[in-house]
Design a protein around this motif. Structure first.
Motif, short mmCIF file in Angstrom:
data_model
loop_
_atom_site.label_atom_id
_atom_site.label_comp_id
_atom_site.label_asym_id
_atom_site.label_seq_id
_atom_site.Cartn_x
_atom_site.Cartn_y
_atom_site.Cartn_z
N CYS A 93 0.83 -1.21 0.00
CA CYS A 93 0.00 0.00 0.00
C CYS A 93 0.86 1.26 0.00
O CYS A 93 0.50 2.27 0.61
CB CYS A 93 -0.94 0.00 1.21
N PHE A 94 1.97 1.22 -0.71
CA PHE A 94 2.92 2.34 -0.67
C PHE A 94 2.34 3.60 -1.32
O PHE A 94 2.42 4.69 -0.75
CB PHE A 94 4.22 1.92 -1.35
N ASN A 95 1.76 3.47 -2.51
CA ASN A 95 1.16 4.63 -3.16
C ASN A 95 -0.06 5.13 -2.38
O ASN A 95 -0.28 6.33 -2.24
CB ASN A 95 0.75 4.29 -4.59
N TYR A 96 -0.84 4.19 -1.92
CA TYR A 96 -2.03 4.51 -1.11
C TYR A 96 -1.62 5.33 0.11
O TYR A 96 -2.18 6.40 0.40
CB TYR A 96 -2.72 3.21 -0.73
N SER A 97 -0.64 4.83 0.84
CA SER A 97 -0.19 5.51 2.06
C SER A 97 0.39 6.88 1.75
O SER A 97 0.22 7.83 2.53
CB SER A 97 0.85 4.65 2.77
N SER A 98 1.08 7.01 0.62
CA SER A 98 1.65 8.30 0.24
C SER A 98 0.55 9.34 0.03
O SER A 98 0.66 10.49 0.50
CB SER A 98 2.47 8.14 -1.05
N CYS A 99 -0.53 8.95 -0.64
CA CYS A 99 -1.67 9.86 -0.85
C CYS A 99 -2.33 10.23 0.47
O CYS A 99 -2.67 11.39 0.70
CB CYS A 99 -2.69 9.22 -1.78
N VAL A 100 -2.49 9.25 1.34
CA VAL A 100 -3.15 9.48 2.62
C VAL A 100 -2.30 10.41 3.50
O VAL A 100 -2.81 11.35 4.10
CB VAL A 100 -3.41 8.15 3.35
N LEU A 101 -0.99 10.15 3.55
CA LEU A 101 -0.12 10.99 4.38
C LEU A 101 -0.10 12.43 3.87
O LEU A 101 -0.15 13.38 4.67
CB LEU A 101 1.30 10.42 4.38
N SER A 102 -0.04 12.60 2.55
CA SER A 102 -0.07 13.95 1.99
C SER A 102 -1.34 14.68 2.38
O SER A 102 -1.31 15.88 2.70
CB SER A 102 0.04 13.86 0.46
N THR A 103 -2.46 13.96 2.39
CA THR A 103 -3.73 14.57 2.79
C THR A 103 -3.74 14.90 4.27
O THR A 103 -4.20 15.97 4.68
CB THR A 103 -4.89 13.61 2.45
N LEU A 104 -3.25 13.99 5.10
CA LEU A 104 -3.23 14.21 6.54
C LEU A 104 -2.42 15.45 6.91
O LEU A 104 -2.79 16.20 7.83
CB LEU A 104 -2.65 12.99 7.26
N LEU A 105 -1.34 15.68 6.20
CA LEU A 105 -0.46 16.82 6.50
C LEU A 105 -1.09 18.15 6.11
O LEU A 105 -0.63 19.21 6.55
CB LEU A 105 0.88 16.65 5.79
N ASN A 106 -2.12 18.09 5.26
CA ASN A 106 -2.76 19.33 4.80
C ASN A 106 -4.22 19.42 5.21
O ASN A 106 -4.96 20.28 4.71
CB ASN A 106 -2.67 19.42 3.27
N LEU A 107 -4.62 18.53 6.12
CA LEU A 107 -6.02 18.45 6.53
C LEU A 107 -6.15 18.88 7.98
O LEU A 107 -5.33 18.51 8.81
CB LEU A 107 -6.51 17.01 6.36
N SER A 108 -7.17 19.66 8.27
CA SER A 108 -7.40 20.08 9.65
C SER A 108 -8.85 19.82 10.02
O SER A 108 -9.76 20.08 9.23
CB SER A 108 -7.06 21.56 9.83
#
Length: 239
Positions: A93-108
């Protein structure tokens, strides 16, 4: 109820962002005016499209999944939803996790809940063997259980505090050793499909004693319950 779970886009609205298919020019979902702002932000949890496959071997599927994910998360942010349920991760799930982490870092103000079935290694192996092979890079999944897949994604997302779990309870509950491992995880809710309910003598849905014991155990950790599916012969309130 405290909240409802709704798809962020219609489940059959599989969009194409590559230009290889004709543009159907249809709306993503219903209007945001069906509820007021407070109702969206307190009583609704979103759910991502189940067809997303970020780690597919097919480039077009990967690309569509990334763009659809961004589109749906932008809609969730616009609605100020408190949480969004994500599809179940696989070991790869490397690509999946990359998308999720990018969203988490910009989500409040919004948590991401990863849906994970409560399955043992043996149960996952049986499911894998009974499922036809789809263009999958997930053959290694049959040697691990669902907790390992969750732990892989959690690790790749740097243990972000807004990445949490919703456990999907299955008809056959695994051994206590498997269940107890989840008590140390940030489980926010249990998903109870209507298919696992039994019918009592009066025609009302009930859970087996083993399922009742499991839910009582998780209630100690302030876990909520999500009933999923179409009610059988009775109203949803009976569940």
């Amino acid at each position: 109820f405290d909240y409802i779970v709704i798809p962020l886009a219609h489940p059959r609205n599989e969009r194409d962002f590559t230009g290889s298919l004709p543009d159907r020019n249809v709306p993503l979902t219903r209007s945001d005016l069906v509820l007021n702002a407070q109702q969206w932000s307190t009583h609704v949890v979103g759910r991502l499209s189940p067809w997303l496959n970020f780690d597919s071997k097919v480039d077009r599927v990967q690309l569509n999944s990334r763009f659809a994910f961004k589109q749906e998360m932008a809609w969730a942010s616009h609605l100020s939803l408190p949480a969004v349920i994500l599809p179940t991760p696989h070991w790869n799930c490397f690509n999946y996790s990359s998308c999720v982490l990018s969203t988490l870092l910009n989500l409040s103000g919004c948590s991401l809940w990863v849906e994970v079935p409560l399955l043992s290694q043996k149960q996952m192996m049986l499911i894998s063997q009974s499922t036809a092979e789809e263009e999958t890079a997930y053959t290694s999944d049959i040697t691990i259980d669902s907790w390992e897949c969750w732990n892989q994604m959690r690790t790749l997302c740097n243990h972000h505090q807004n990445l949490q779990v919703v456990l999907k309870i299955t008809e056959n509950i695994p051994d206590n050793e498997v269940v107890e491992r989840w008590t140390a995880e940030p489980v926010r809710a249990l998903i109870l499909p209507v298919e696992i309910f039994l019918t009592n003598k009066k025609g009302y849905p009930v859970l087996s004693k083993k399922h009742q014991q499991l839910i009582k155990m998780f209630f100690k950790y302030d876990v909520q319950v999500i009933v999923r599916g179409v009610a059988k012969q009775v109203s949803m309130s009976s569940y």
